[in-house]
Design an enzyme around this catalytic site. Structure first.
Site, mmCIF file in Angstrom:
data_model
loop_
_atom_site.group_PDB
_atom_site.id
_atom_site.type_symbol
_atom_site.label_atom_id
_atom_site.label_comp_id
_atom_site.label_asym_id
_atom_site.label_seq_id
_atom_site.Cartn_x
_atom_site.Cartn_y
_atom_site.Cartn_z
ATOM 1 N N CYS A 131 -39.444 -51.987 56.583
ATOM 2 C CA CYS A 131 -40.698 -51.319 56.279
ATOM 3 C C CYS A 131 -41.835 -52.332 56.197
ATOM 4 O O CYS A 131 -42.045 -52.965 55.154
ATOM 5 C CB CYS A 131 -40.556 -50.562 54.951
ATOM 6 S SG CYS A 131 -42.079 -49.772 54.432
ATOM 7 N N CYS A 134 -44.422 -51.688 53.557
ATOM 8 C CA CYS A 134 -44.027 -52.015 52.168
ATOM 9 C C CYS A 134 -44.000 -53.526 51.944
ATOM 10 O O CYS A 134 -44.457 -54.006 50.913
ATOM 11 C CB CYS A 134 -42.619 -51.493 51.861
ATOM 12 S SG CYS A 134 -42.256 -49.857 52.435
ATOM 13 N N ASP A 135 -43.447 -54.271 52.891
ATOM 14 C CA ASP A 135 -43.122 -55.677 52.646
ATOM 15 C C ASP A 135 -43.958 -56.667 53.449
ATOM 16 O O ASP A 135 -43.790 -57.880 53.301
ATOM 17 C CB ASP A 135 -41.633 -55.936 52.971
ATOM 18 C CG ASP A 135 -40.724 -55.036 52.154
ATOM 19 O OD1 ASP A 135 -41.114 -54.682 51.035
ATOM 20 O OD2 ASP A 135 -39.637 -54.689 52.650
#
Ligand code: NAP
Length: 305
Positions: A131, A134-135
């Site tokens: 992701c 997200c990261d």
């Protein structure tokens, strides 16, 4: 005891819960993480109508939850362990106990597909991720690669190009599956480099990822030094709980038509978990509304709505 139980709190699930609750049904929705499902991995959603500046997935998920709860739908934070859809009422066993309902909407969505490489699971969070939204921030100023050639990989590469020093896009063919809208921005981003006709043969690592070994179509191999690798090669449906109970296609998606009806009366499949040609937030939400409509009709036929 509920009229309608919804399994999964993404756009399909919360739209089914909203529609069912607005129709006067007693509705509970079971979700094990935060509301929004896969949407929570997207920072900027521009193709869900009503948000002229776009919206981030977390916000949209919480808005969908709040909208359903405004009409009395309950959210149950739990993990589903097993289901019995042939019992009457239908039974859903969670890690917080059993729930019963006369109708069920399955809206469990899909999850990231894995490359299946040695150490892939062990390196998750140690350089390997699924992701970028997200990261990606963890790799600011660093060198990363994205594997895949679809819309997700294209969007991930563009997102990462704004954060990272260099971004490699590794694709197993020489043309992208991603829609045309992505092609020009990808080509114009100076720090995105394409690795066409290449597959990741091995993950190189110490305590964390240090790079990948690529195998090119002509059989040659090359090493790419990386700080991070985002695997963005599509999704698999979350249907292991329903195997042998609901009819699934060869990829594991639930077989149900546009009316969302499964092979079991009173059980409906909505959103990405359903076998369908086009998966977007807006089509998932549409499925949820359709599922609630047919659930209500089913309950009325049973003389229970
Ligand atoms: P996808 O469209 O299925 O694309 C998966 C990509 O990964 C393909 O390019 C595929 O290669 C490659 N791939 C699959 N298995 C692989 C493997 N084992 N090794 C190497 N490469 C592999 O998946 P997605 O990009 O996640 O998109 C999923 C759905 O979400 C699509 O319907 C997409 O349109 C939608 N989506 C939409 C948006 C948007 O509207 N902006 C954004 C993101 C996602 P091949 O091309 O060779 O098959």
């Amino acid at each position: 005891m509920y009229d309608l139980l919804v399994i999964g709190g993404g756009p399909a699930g919360y739209t089914a819960a909203l529609s069912g609750a607005r129709a006067g049904l007693r509705v509970a929705l079971i979700e094990q993480l935060s509301p929004g499902g896969q949407m929570t991995e997207t920072q900027q959603i521009d193709n869900y109508p009503g948000f002229d500046e776009g919206v981030d997935g977390f916000t949209l998920g919480f808005k969908m939850q709040a909208g359903a709860e405004r009409f009395g739908a309950e959210t149950v934070a739990a993990q589903v362990l097993s289901v019995d859809f042939t019992a009457s009422p239908k039974r859903v066993v969670t890690d917080s106990g059993a729930l019963f309902a006369r109708a069920v909407v399955v809206a469990t969505g899909a999850t990231h597909r894995h490359l299946g490489l040695a150490e892939e699971a062990a390196l998750l969070g140690k350089g390997v991720g699924y992701c970028a939204a997200c990261d990606g921030m963890l790799f600011r100023g660093k060198t990363v690669a994205v594997v895949g050639g679809g819309n997700s990989a294209a969007a991930d590469a563009l997102l990462l190009s704004k954060l990272c020093k260099e971004v490699y896009l590794i694709h197993r063919r020489d043309t992208l599956r991603a829609e045309k809208v992505y092609h020009t921005p990808l080509a114009q981003a100076e720090n995105i480099h394409f690795k066409w006709n290449a597959t990741v043969k091995a993950l190189l690592h110490g305590d964390k990822l240090t790079g990948v070994l690529l195998e090119n179509k002509d059989g040659t191999e090359e090493t790419l030094a990386l700080d991070g690798l985002f695997i963005s090669i599509g999704r698999t449906p979350v249907t292991s709980l329903f195997r042998g109970i609901l009819d699934l296609d060869e990829e594991g998606y639930i077989i149900a038509g546009e009316d969302t009806k499964t092979n079991i009366p009173g059980v409906f499949a909505a959103g990405d978990v359903r076998k369908k040609p086009f998966r977007q937030i807006v089509t998932a939400a549409a499925d949820g509304a359709v599922a609630a409509y047919f659930a209500e009709a089913y309950l009325a036929e049973q003389g229970e709505a």
